[in-house]
Design an enzyme around this catalytic site. Structure first.
Site, PDB file in Angstrom:
ATOM      1  N   CYS A   2       0.837  -1.198   0.000  1.00 19.30           N
ATOM      2  CA  CYS A   2       0.000   0.000   0.000  1.00 19.30           C
ATOM      3  C   CYS A   2       0.874   1.251   0.000  1.00 19.30           C
ATOM      4  CB  CYS A   2      -0.950   0.057   1.180  1.00 19.30           C
ATOM      5  SG  CYS A   2      -2.071  -1.335   1.327  1.00 19.30           S
ATOM      6  N   ARG A  27       5.442  -0.763  -4.295  1.00 20.08           N
ATOM      7  CA  ARG A  27       5.020  -1.295  -3.004  1.00 20.08           C
ATOM      8  C   ARG A  27       3.946  -2.374  -3.165  1.00 20.08           C
ATOM      9  NH1 ARG A  27       6.682   1.595   1.364  1.00 20.08           N
ATOM     10  NH2 ARG A  27       4.918   0.932   2.632  1.00 20.08           N
ATOM     11  N   TRP A  75      -3.449  -2.575  -1.322  1.00 19.22           N
ATOM     12  CA  TRP A  75      -3.159  -3.993  -1.492  1.00 19.22           C
ATOM     13  C   TRP A  75      -4.157  -4.728  -0.614  1.00 19.22           C
ATOM     14  CZ3 TRP A  75      -1.417  -8.344   1.224  1.00 19.22           C
ATOM     15  CH2 TRP A  75      -0.812  -9.354   0.459  1.00 19.22           C
ATOM     16  N   ASN A 101      -2.706   2.513   5.733  1.00 14.55           N
ATOM     17  CA  ASN A 101      -1.878   1.331   5.517  1.00 14.55           C
ATOM     18  C   ASN A 101      -1.856   0.542   6.812  1.00 14.55           C
ATOM     19  OD1 ASN A 101      -1.280   2.334   3.006  1.00 14.55           O
ATOM     20  ND2 ASN A 101       0.862   2.812   3.463  1.00 14.55           N
ATOM     21  N   GLY A 102      -1.890  -0.791   6.713  1.00 18.37           N
ATOM     22  CA  GLY A 102      -1.829  -1.615   7.908  1.00 18.37           C
ATOM     23  C   GLY A 102      -3.097  -2.425   8.088  1.00 18.37           C
ATOM     24  N   GLU A 481      17.375 -18.705  -3.223  1.00 20.01           N
ATOM     25  CA  GLU A 481      17.088 -17.365  -3.723  1.00 20.01           C
ATOM     26  C   GLU A 481      16.785 -17.393  -5.217  1.00 20.01           C
ATOM     27  OE1 GLU A 481      16.717 -13.183  -4.209  1.00 20.01           O
ATOM     28  OE2 GLU A 481      16.249 -14.646  -2.650  1.00 20.01           O
ATOM     29  N   LYS A 485      13.301 -16.069  -6.968  1.00 18.45           N
ATOM     30  CA  LYS A 485      13.278 -15.069  -8.035  1.00 18.45           C
ATOM     31  C   LYS A 485      12.438 -15.545  -9.213  1.00 18.45           C
ATOM     32  CE  LYS A 485      15.115 -11.649  -6.442  1.00 18.45           C
ATOM     33  NZ  LYS A 485      14.374 -12.132  -5.277  1.00 18.45           N
ATOM     34  N   GLU A 488       8.749 -15.408  -8.323  1.00 18.85           N
ATOM     35  CA  GLU A 488       8.246 -14.041  -8.224  1.00 18.85           C
ATOM     36  C   GLU A 488       7.998 -13.410  -9.586  1.00 18.85           C
ATOM     37  OE1 GLU A 488      10.215 -12.120  -4.214  1.00 18.85           O
ATOM     38  OE2 GLU A 488      11.508 -12.391  -5.934  1.00 18.85           O
ATOM     39  N   HIS A 504      16.013 -38.679  -1.564  1.00 24.01           N
ATOM     40  CA  HIS A 504      15.072 -38.905  -0.461  1.00 24.01           C
ATOM     41  C   HIS A 504      13.662 -38.445  -0.832  1.00 24.01           C
ATOM     42  CE1 HIS A 504      18.236 -40.182   2.251  1.00 24.01           C
ATOM     43  NE2 HIS A 504      18.955 -39.138   1.873  1.00 24.01           N
ATOM     44  N   LYS A 603       6.441  -4.686  -2.154  1.00 23.97           N
ATOM     45  CA  LYS A 603       7.852  -4.468  -1.854  1.00 23.97           C
ATOM     46  C   LYS A 603       8.115  -4.505  -0.357  1.00 23.97           C
ATOM     47  CE  LYS A 603      12.089  -3.360  -3.008  1.00 23.97           C
ATOM     48  NZ  LYS A 603      12.911  -4.379  -3.695  1.00 23.97           N
TER      49      LYS A 603
END
Length: 608
Positions: A2, A27, A75, A101-102, A481, A485, A488, A504, A603
């Protein structure tokens, strides 16, 4: 996640608000809106979708003339993305507009109370309850109403408010969510982050939890939780607006991938003296690392993957137990941590909600805390006992690249410092490691030369629906990582596995045509990883091998070889990740994905 923008001044507010919202797109959001104060009252326009949809809707409605207003990108947390759920939200009497926001944790009980008192809810959001609560508490004094309102709510918030009864005035407050005030000349702003204000000013005030600000074009009045007026501390942005622009690149992500040599150099160079780490300016003295019982690294997402590399390197150099934990798990699992322990938290924004909560838990239990962050004066930076800034500059793409590389570099310096302090690393060894750390920018630059090859590989494999990454030791940490990526950016299902764990269970997923990316940069583990690679190759997998060795593709081992520069194995994650970032980028490009703003992602994750 947001974004909040507010403006009061001499110019038309809406163009400033829209430009600020565009700067906060990184964001993450799914709807947007603005509210302005006009002579006849408030005017609000909001819509589902991108900011350009909002811009078009404003034009269709004949514009919005005003010199004061607030804007928001939402968001979704409570209620699906829609026009009615978008911010700003309006009080019942239409005199108050509010952005948030929140998360308001007690919104259901507030909603029930307000409904019983005759307030009708138009949306499914928690935020609308705050707008109505504000009206309920308003007795003619905005400061009094805001103070009373925040006392009634539980949760996290950053609030921006305008009132038809006070044209030209912005009110704001925050708790556990970032908010700044841009200080200009004859105009002032509020915003979630610096890129939204830098179009107007480089001077800003960081709002602390529970502080309330009254902002006019000519003044900023700041009050603490007791209502006492306090003097604000004005800071200055040390980077230019061009740093937050694409600079000729198609996307911010590729720009930031290419900026990694500079980001690592800026993080490392000021902290090396005579080939040894100098971290005293960050309060990281030798005594801090002596007599440690254990080190806990706590983070989320890519920052956690940097921490996994850090765990490997710190244990290797300092010979102290290191635990790397997901912040959202650490904060709730009653962790065994206390006096004699060190907690390192890693966050690009310094505002990640779970990471902040984990750090506070560690502090409450008596542990010493270090924050590795990129954003100056962020919550983590202010609250930690010590802070080590990564000077990566603004990172706009949602998927981190250069901030991750800078975090790795910072962890290398901590590892060497800890090893020296504990006597487990000889000074001669430490100098050699530091020389190699200092050479990383040049080596990363060399790794970036694989860009044409990686683009070609992405063109071959962009139609794959699943990709597996394998590695051992530091390579396994880097593989995690690399897998994140790819998920995402391209929305391709991918998983990372310790190469030795394939037998395994995981190897049952390998079938003809499956794509496996194998990272094998540690000579001591190369042959072990090679045997795992042969196992997947024998089952029909296509294999891309990332290694420091000069070799040709062997049909029995791999289809393609991506060579990265040789370095000490402890530092190899800084190099092997570069082609993987490029691979994810080009896979997303070929699949037509929204590279800088991946779906459903934000973000800065400032809620649980």
């Amino acid at each position: 996640m947001c974004g909040i923008v507010g403006y009061t001044g001499r110019e038309e507010a809406v163009p400033v608000l829209l430009q600020g919202l565009y700067k906060l797109e990184y964001r993450g959001y799914d709807s947007a809106g603005v509210a302005v104060v006009q002579s006849g009252g408030l005017k609000v326009v909001k819509t589902k979708g991108r900011i350009k949809n909002l811009d078009e809707k404003i034009q269709q409605e004949g514009g919005m003339e005003s010199v004061c207003g607030i804007g928001h990108t939402r968001w979704a947390t409570h209620g699906a993305p829609s026009d009615v759920n978008a911010h700003p939200h309006i009080s019942r009497n239409g005199r108050i507009a509010l952005v948030h926001n929140g998360i308001i944790e007690n919104y259901l009980e507030l909603r029930e109370m307000l409904t019983q008192e005759g307030f009708e809810m138009q949306s499914q959001t928690d935020t609308e309850t705050v707008a109505h609560l504000f009206e309920r508490n308003f007795k003619g004094d905005m400061m009094q109403a805001l103070t009373a309102t925040v006392k009634d709510v539980r949760g996290s918030y950053a609030l921006g408010i305008v009132s038809a009864d006070e044209p030209g005035v912005l009110y704001c407050t925050k708790r556990d969510n970032p908010l700044i005030i841009g200080v200009g000349e004859g105009e002032n702003m509020i915003a979630s982050d610096i890129p939204a204000i830098i179009q107007k000013t480089k001077r800003y005030i960081v709002l602390n939890d529970d502080e309330i600000a009254r902002v006019t074009p000519e003044s900023v009045e700041l009050y603490n939780a007791l209502g006492q007026k306090i003097a604000p501390e004005i800071q200055t942005v040390n980077w230019d607006i061009s740093s937050a622009e694409k600079g000729g690149y198609e996307h911010f992500m590729i720009k930031e991938i290419m900026e990694q040599p500079k980001a690592v150099r800026d993080t490392v160079s000021p902290r090396l003296e005579n080939d040894l780490p100098r971290l005293e300016d960050s309060s990281l003295t030798e005594s801090l690392f002596q007599n440690l019982r254990a080190i806990h690294i706590v983070a989320c997402g890519s920052a956690l993957h940097a921490g996994l590399v850090g765990r490997e390197v710190i244990e290797r150099f300092a010979r102290v137990p290191v635990f790397a934990s997901v912040a959202s798990e650490f904060r709730y699992r009653n962790p065994v941590i206390g006096e004699g322990d060190l907690c390192i938290v890693i966050s690009q924004s310094g505002e990640t909600a779970d990471t902040l909560a984990a750090m506070r838990e560690a502090k409450n239990r008596g542990a010493r805390t270090i924050a590795i962050v990129n954003v100056v004066s962020s919550s983590a930076a202010r609250e930690a006992d010590s802070v080590l800034y990564t000077w990566a500059g603004p990172e706009i793409a949602v998927a981190t690249t250069k901030a991750y590389s800078a975090q790795l570099a910072a962890l290398y310096l901590i590892a060497v410092k800890a090893g020296l302090a504990r006597g487990t690393l000889a000074e001669k060894e430490a100098r050699e490691y530091c020389r190699q750390v200092n050479q990383l920018p040049e080596l990363i630059q060399q790794a970036l030369r694989a860009r044409p090859q990686i683009q070609y590989l992405a063109s071959l494999y962009s139609n794959r629906q699943s990709v597996f990454f394998i590695g051992r030791g530091v390579d396994y940490a880097a593989a995690q990582e690399a897998s994140l990526k790819l998920k995402e950016i391209s929305y391709i299902h991918s998983e990372a596995y310790a190469a030795g764990e394939l037998k395994h269970g995981t190897i049952s997923l390998i079938e003809d045509g499956a794509l496996v990316v194998a990272l094998a940069t540690d000579p001591a583990l190369y042959e072990k990883t090679l045997s795992n690679i042969k196992s997947v190759k024998a089952r029909g997998a296509s294999v891309i091998l990332v290694t420091e060795r000069q070799m040709e593709a062997d049909p029995e081992i791999c289809d393609f070889v991506v060579q990265v520069p040789a370095c000490d194995p402890a530092l190899s994650a800084s190099l092997s990740i570069v082609p993987m970032q490029l691979f994810s980028y080009y896979m997303g490009v070929y699949r037509g994905c929204d590279i800088d703003k991946p779906r459903n992602l934000a973000k800065s994750v400032t809620v649980e």
